[in-house]
Design an enzyme around this catalytic site. Structure first.
Site, PDB file in Angstrom:
ATOM      1  N   ASP A 113       0.860  -1.178   0.000  1.00 49.12           N
ATOM      2  CA  ASP A 113       0.000   0.000   0.000  1.00 49.12           C
ATOM      3  C   ASP A 113       0.897   1.230   0.000  1.00 49.12           C
ATOM      4  OD1 ASP A 113      -2.431  -1.399   0.063  1.00 49.12           O
ATOM      5  OD2 ASP A 113      -2.385  -1.558   2.240  1.00 49.12           O
ATOM      6  N   ASP A 133      -7.100  -0.837  -4.508  1.00 48.57           N
ATOM      7  CA  ASP A 133      -8.165  -0.622  -3.526  1.00 48.57           C
ATOM      8  C   ASP A 133      -9.219   0.346  -4.067  1.00 48.57           C
ATOM      9  OD1 ASP A 133      -6.720  -2.230  -1.749  1.00 48.57           O
ATOM     10  OD2 ASP A 133      -5.769  -0.503  -0.783  1.00 48.57           O
TER      11      ASP A 133
END
Length: 154
Positions: A113, A133
């Site tokens: 991430d 995401d």
């Protein structure tokens, strides 16, 4: 064909971003953008959003696989329908993003991430995302809108 290219495009886009972040950024480095409203910071997540199931990466891998399989099966079932373009695009976004994150889990043992926000509630600011995401979220919104729109027209 467009939906297959969408899946591939989403996968490649985030794959390149994650590789860049892994090669150029350290885990402790933070780079504010847009006046600090967006923050680039590398984070390795073995769980889901908010570190949910962080201590159970194998369970997370199983859940992720089942959800991606379900999304893929749904897309396969409606692939040839011409009356659900928003749903097919949404499922394609979810498949591309989900496949990219699953690839991370399988090859690295964690998801890379790298995007956080410098505004909103403290709990929201602690979350770190990646492009996959956002595509999964946008895909869910598109699917919902496409299904509700179809029901409304009936």
């Amino acid at each position: 064909m467009m939906y297959l290219l969408t899946i591939i495009g989403v996968f490649i886009l985030d794959y390149c971003m994650k590789n860049h972040m892994d090669q150029v950024r350290t885990l402790s480095e933070q780079r504010p953008l847009a006046g600090g409203r967006i923050i680039l910071k590398k984070y390795y997540n073995t769980g889901a959003a908010g570190n949910l199931l962080n201590s159970s990466p194998k369970a997370m891998l199983c859940i992720h696989s089942v959800v991606l399989g379900t999304v893929s099966a749904c897309l396969g079932l409606i692939w040839h329908r011409k009356d659900l373009p928003a749903v097919k695009l949404g499922l394609s976004f979810m498949a591309g993003g989900g496949l990219n994150n699953l690839y991370d889990r399988l090859t690295k043992g964690h998801v890379v991430d790298y995007l956080s926000f410098g505004f909103g509630a403290k709990r929201f600011r602690r979350l770190v995302f990646n492009l996959s995401d956002f595509f999964v979220f946008a895909g869910a919104v598109l699917c919902t809108a496409g299904i509700l729109g179809k029901k409304h027209r009936m």
